[in-house]
Design an enzyme around this catalytic site. Structure first.
Site, short mmCIF file in Angstrom:
data_model
loop_
_atom_site.label_atom_id
_atom_site.label_comp_id
_atom_site.label_asym_id
_atom_site.label_seq_id
_atom_site.Cartn_x
_atom_site.Cartn_y
_atom_site.Cartn_z
N ILE A 1 -3.47 -9.71 -3.63
CA ILE A 1 -3.99 -8.37 -3.96
C ILE A 1 -2.89 -7.53 -4.60
CG2 ILE A 1 -5.33 -6.41 -3.11
CD1 ILE A 1 -6.72 -9.12 -2.77
N GLU A 2 -2.56 -7.91 -5.81
CA GLU A 2 -1.63 -7.11 -6.62
C GLU A 2 -2.48 -6.18 -7.49
OE1 GLU A 2 0.48 -9.52 -9.48
OE2 GLU A 2 -1.22 -10.84 -9.73
N HIS B 1 -7.54 2.55 -11.32
CA HIS B 1 -7.74 2.13 -12.72
C HIS B 1 -9.23 2.12 -13.08
CE1 HIS B 1 -3.52 0.87 -12.97
NE2 HIS B 1 -3.67 0.30 -11.80
N VAL C 1 2.23 -11.94 13.80
CA VAL C 1 1.55 -13.22 14.05
C VAL C 1 2.55 -14.35 13.79
CG1 VAL C 1 -0.29 -14.76 13.27
CG2 VAL C 1 -0.71 -12.29 13.47
N ARG D 1 4.55 -6.36 -4.97
CA ARG D 1 3.17 -6.73 -5.22
C ARG D 1 2.99 -8.21 -4.91
NH1 ARG D 1 4.03 -4.00 -10.89
NH2 ARG D 1 6.12 -4.43 -10.18
N CYS E 1 8.42 22.86 6.94
CA CYS E 1 8.94 22.33 5.67
C CYS E 1 8.80 23.42 4.62
CB CYS E 1 8.16 21.08 5.26
SG CYS E 1 8.37 20.61 3.54
N LYS F 1 0.87 -4.11 -17.13
CA LYS F 1 0.42 -2.83 -17.66
C LYS F 1 1.54 -1.98 -18.23
CE LYS F 1 -3.68 -2.30 -14.72
NZ LYS F 1 -3.53 -3.38 -13.72
N ALA G 1 -0.38 4.39 -7.03
CA ALA G 1 -1.23 5.41 -6.41
C ALA G 1 -2.38 5.86 -7.31
CB ALA G 1 -0.40 6.61 -5.95
N THR H 1 0.82 -1.22 0.00
CA THR H 1 0.00 0.00 0.00
C THR H 1 0.85 1.27 0.00
OG1 THR H 1 -1.63 -1.22 1.27
CG2 THR H 1 -1.88 1.16 1.24
#
Lengths: 473, 412
Positions: free
Chosen positions: A330-331, A49, A171, A305, A394, A245, A46, A41
């Site tokens: 979940i790619e 699609h 875990v 991924r 900043c 892609k 970002a 993530t």
């Protein structure tokens, strides 16, 4: 005992936690890292699609198309940024043009708006499109988000509605004891949801031999600074190949440009190092884009991924172990698909198990303070009420002390330098933190009251300070 | 809307000097906008000595130099300073939006002086391969942690780039208890001042690896080692020359870039060589009324030169505001063999001009040849290096017969 434990606070785990928080359920979200959104993530394209690309009759296709339609409302509800900027898929040969026709047909089948434009017309809209581009598929529903912002907001709101988040919790063992799962011999739950990204198979193997194997596919990206003229104003894809892609140019919410990714299988599921992939990105991007200002290169990164050998998402209750739910593989287009996956898992699998009712009093989160999106009048008002918002820390991204404190002092708030950077951007600009990092460090120490030697840059083991000056003399 | 004759953005060494220069030229209303809660800019974290030999005839620390120069302006009522304040926008006609703890205000200026300093080139810009690890810092950032907060961001240090900040930090980290393993420089010569090589490396037996660079970084969470690699005379990496060096901190001193974001968005023309604005000898940029000086204009080697340039810029800006500037024709500098950049890029006929430039490579005995139609001058040099800024002052009297451009080259 919990009703539901979710393993992994990436985009899917967090959205599932968020959707579950609307119900009267006792939910725990576990995360191995010291912040949410630290895996796939935190490092991807970002973007949202349109759904033109996945193969027909796959879960990827189903959830992508649906997820794309859910994002505008989701982002409004979570008070996070979303921009529907559209995309071009750019063909550079007769062969590729034929491929565009196939994609256009898929758009029709999936009720995705599209338009086919010839090269010159496309260049009128995107002047840095390569002269080799002969035809484009224009996809107006393609969008961009900041993936970790969505994730953090979802976690924050879930926590406001009594979901528990345990960070730094790995875990190591799971056993099933009659109708409950026992995690690490200490946490008990009725339902267990596996959203562990590249480690989904490792988690499943704790209960049974995993029906899938997760491989990490690395993608490397460049980030370009946002000064000067925009290179592109929408996402530019090449025509997809069997490998994926391809290398994209993607504007970000903050007007930077991402270039990438490549796609390479790697052995080590924690290896996010950059290397030769970047050279590939540099070569390939020239296929669709010209005049790339590589001198504006700010930074580069790699994301992993989680690819499974079934070549599709794997989202279902386990066929042997009741109440164990897989959200695996979940790619891409996982980010786009996540809200649809979450809705399906929550509404159709989890909630019916409990006959759970919705909470009467649901608490909405407050948006992060984003001064760059405010008018001068709004800024003045804000500063009048709290002068911290007047003090710029900043200088590159013009982020104030008040904004930094705001992102630390809230549920699912920042505890590391990177946590601050991801939530409100100091260090994302031209100087990459050279001016402000030490300042941000000081603010973190003050606000969190953590010992300065324990404050981390990023993940565990990345403590910023080795010693005090002269301590070792 | 508040109005000022001159607004100076940045209260570092250039900005303070520009205020003094503007005041000396007769300007009565000057505002300095300073982001920090005190003036001095980057000098405030430069606690080593070596500043001020030319200006004050003594070797001062950065903060002392800043204080001493600041004392020259602090009691001048015509110079006002707003602290904790940042210019977030400049619009046409010199309307500035200033954000501070007081709120947001707009001010209009007859002229604006950019004295915003420079920033460090970050790791991302040079593409070192490997993980994003804690323990890779720009030298200036580590300097801030160390000198302002008393914190060391590593114990076993390797430094990439032999720029002055890197060299200074090699010594500082050693003095503060860290172990500095070496400095790598991709060029066959150092990019720092000779005195810094001597005082910061040789005096502490820190090796300097010329023609070397860092190929990759390794570690999990925190840096644990780097791969050092040698390069040939075309800067290409020599395969097989890799060596792994264990360290927990890699400092980068790989270049400084003038900070020009505010005026870049306005459309001020920048020089691709200096990465600062293109200016004439009054330090005015391509947009009338906007001036630039100090490290925002080009990266200097000595603060004394920054102060001198700031003062000249302030004075010239003042003359512009008062309508007293030279309106003669403009002469361009043309750069030939060996000259990498020149500031100012052009100048007014009839002015005395202080030229500042750098050379492309190390020259042993050589001659700076400055010539044009009606002008010819040769300056002999015993040895010059790219890291040291060169200066040449030429009077209007000397230039009075010049027609057309002025050319510059280095003859070996």
């Amino acid at each position: 005992m919990y009703d539901v434990i979710i393993i992994g606070a990436g985009i899917t785990g967090s959205l599932i936690a968020h959707d579950l928080s609307k119900y009267n359920l006792n939910v725990l979200l576990l995360e191995k890292g010291n912040d949410v959104a630290g895996g796939a993530t935190g490092a991807n394209s970002a973007m949202i699609h349109s759904g033109h690309d996945p193969k027909p009759n796959t879960l990827k296709c189903k959830y992508n198309v649906l997820g794309n339609r859910m994002y505008p409302q989701l982002c409004e509800e979570l008070k996070v940024s979303f921009k529907q900027i559209g995309a071009f898929v750019a063909a550079t040969s007769i062969e590729e043009e034929k491929q565009l026709e196939v994609l256009a047909k898929q758009c029709i089948d999936r009720q995705i708006p599209y338009e086919l434009l010839d090269g010159d017309k496309a260049r009128n809209l995107e002047k840095n499109l390569s002269d080799d581009v002969t035809k484009v598929l224009s996809l107006p529903t393609t969008g961009i988000i900041t993936p970790w912002e969505v994730t953090m907001a979802a976690c924050e709101e879930a926590m406001l509605n009594s979901v528990e988040l345990k960070l730094n919790y790995e875990v190591k063992t799971i056993r099933k004891d009659n109708d409950k799962f026992i995690v690490n011999n200490e946490l008990e739950t009725k339902v267990l949801i596996n959203c562990a990204g590249v480690h989904c198979d490792d988690i499943t193997n704790m209960l049974r031999t995993s029906p899938y194997k997760v491989e990490a596919k690395k993608g490397e990206y460049y980030i370009l600074d946002h000064t000067g003229e925009k290179l592109v104003s929408r996402v530019i894809y090449p025509v997809p190949t069997a490998k994926g892609k391809g290398v994209l140019a993607i504007p970000t919410i903050h007007d930077n440009i991402l270039l990438g990714p490549n796609s390479d299988y790697i052995e080590d599921k924690e290896d996010t190092s950059t290397g030769s992939g970047l050279d590939y990105v540099k070569r390939e991007i020239n296929k669709t884009i010209k005049n790339i200002p590589f001198n504006k290169m700010l930074h580069n990164y790699a994301g992993l991924r989680p690819h499974i050998d079934l070549n599709d998402f794997y989202i279902q209750e386990d066929d042997q172990i009741e109440n164990f739910i897989h959200v695996a593989g979940i790619e891409s287009p996982g980010l786009t698909a996540a809200p649809a996956i979450s809705m399906d898992v929550v509404e159709n699998i989890v909630v019916p198990k409990f006959n759970a009712t919705k909470k009467e009093h649901y608490q909405k989160r407050n948006a992060y303070v984003k001064m760059h999106e405010m008018s001068d009048e709004e800024k003045t008002e804000l500063i009048k009420n709290n002068p911290d918002f007047g003090k710029i820390v900043c200088r590159c991204e013009k982020i104030s002390l008040g904004e930094i404190k705001d992102c630390i002092n809230r549920k699912c708030g920042a505890t590391t330098i990177k946590g601050v950077k991801m939530r409100c951007r100091p260090g994302m600009g031209r100087c990459q933190g050279s001016f402000c990092e030490a300042e941000v460090f000081k603010i973190l120490a003050q606000e969190t009251k953590l010992n300065v030697k324990s404050i981390k840059q990023n993940k565990n083991g990345s403590e910023v300070v080795s010693s005090f000056a002269k301590e070792d003399l | 809307m508040d109005k000022h004759q001159i607004v100076i953005i940045g209260g570092g060494s250039a900005g303070i000097a520009a205020a003094l220069g503007a005041y000396e030229s007769g300007i009565k209303d000057i505002l300095i906008v300073e982001i920090a809660n005190e003036c001095g800019g980057i000098l405030q974290q430069c606690i080593h000595n070596g500043f001020g030999l030319h200006t004050f005839n003594e070797e001062l620390s950065g903060p002392s130099y800043a204080e001493k120069y600041f004392n020259l302006i602090k009691d001048i009522p015509e110079i006002k300073i707003t602290y904790n304040s940042t210019v977030i926008k400049i619009e046409n006609d010199n309307v500035l939006t200033i954000q501070s703890t007081e709120g947001l205000i707009k001010v209009k200026a007859d002229a604006v002086i950019m004295a915003t300093g420079c920033r460090e080139r970050p790791a991302g810009a040079i593409g070192i391969k490997g993980n994003r690890l804690e323990g890779v810092y720009s030298a200036g950032s580590a300097q801030k942690y160390c000198n302002k907060q008393g914190l060391l961001v590593g114990k076993n240090v390797f430094i990439l780039g032999s720029g002055d900040i890197g060299l200074i930090m090699a010594r500082r980290m050693t003095l503060e208890g860290a172990h500095v393993l070496g400095v790598a420089e991709i060029m066959p010569y150092s990019n720092g001042l000779a005195r810094n090589i001597k005082q910061c490396l040789e005096d502490f037996d820190i090796p300097l690896y010329l023609s070397h660079t860092v190929e990759s970084v390794h570690g999990d969470g925190r840096l644990s080692s780097i791969t050092l690699i040698e390069v040939d005379d075309k800067l290409q990496k020599i395969e097989g020359s890799e060596q792994e060096i264990e360290c927990d901190l890699l400092l980068l001193s790989v270049g400084l870039i003038p900070e020009n974001n505010l005026i870049e968005e306005l459309g001020v023309k920048l020089d691709p060589r200096t990465k600062g604005a293109i200016v004439d000898d009054t330090y005015m940029t391509s947009i009338p009324g906007i001036f630039a000086c100090g490290n925002a204009l080009h990266v200097h080697d000595l603060v004394d030169y920054v102060s001198q340039e700031g003062r000249r810029c302030g004075k010239a800006c003042g003359e512009y505001v008062l309508g007293k500037q030279n309106k003669n024709k403009i002469i361009n500098n043309v750069l030939g063999n060996g000259v990498s950049y020149m500031v100012p890029q052009s100048f007014h006929f009839g002015n005395d001009v202080d030229f500042m430039f750098r050379v492309r490579k190390v020259f042993k005995e050589c001659t700076i040849h400055i010539y044009g139609d009606g002008f010819d001058k040769k300056i002999k040099k015993l040895g010059i290096v790219p890291s040291e800024m060169q200066k040449a002052s030429i009077t209007a009297e000397e230039l009075k017969n010049l027609h057309g451009d002025l050319s510059w080259e280095v003859i070996e």
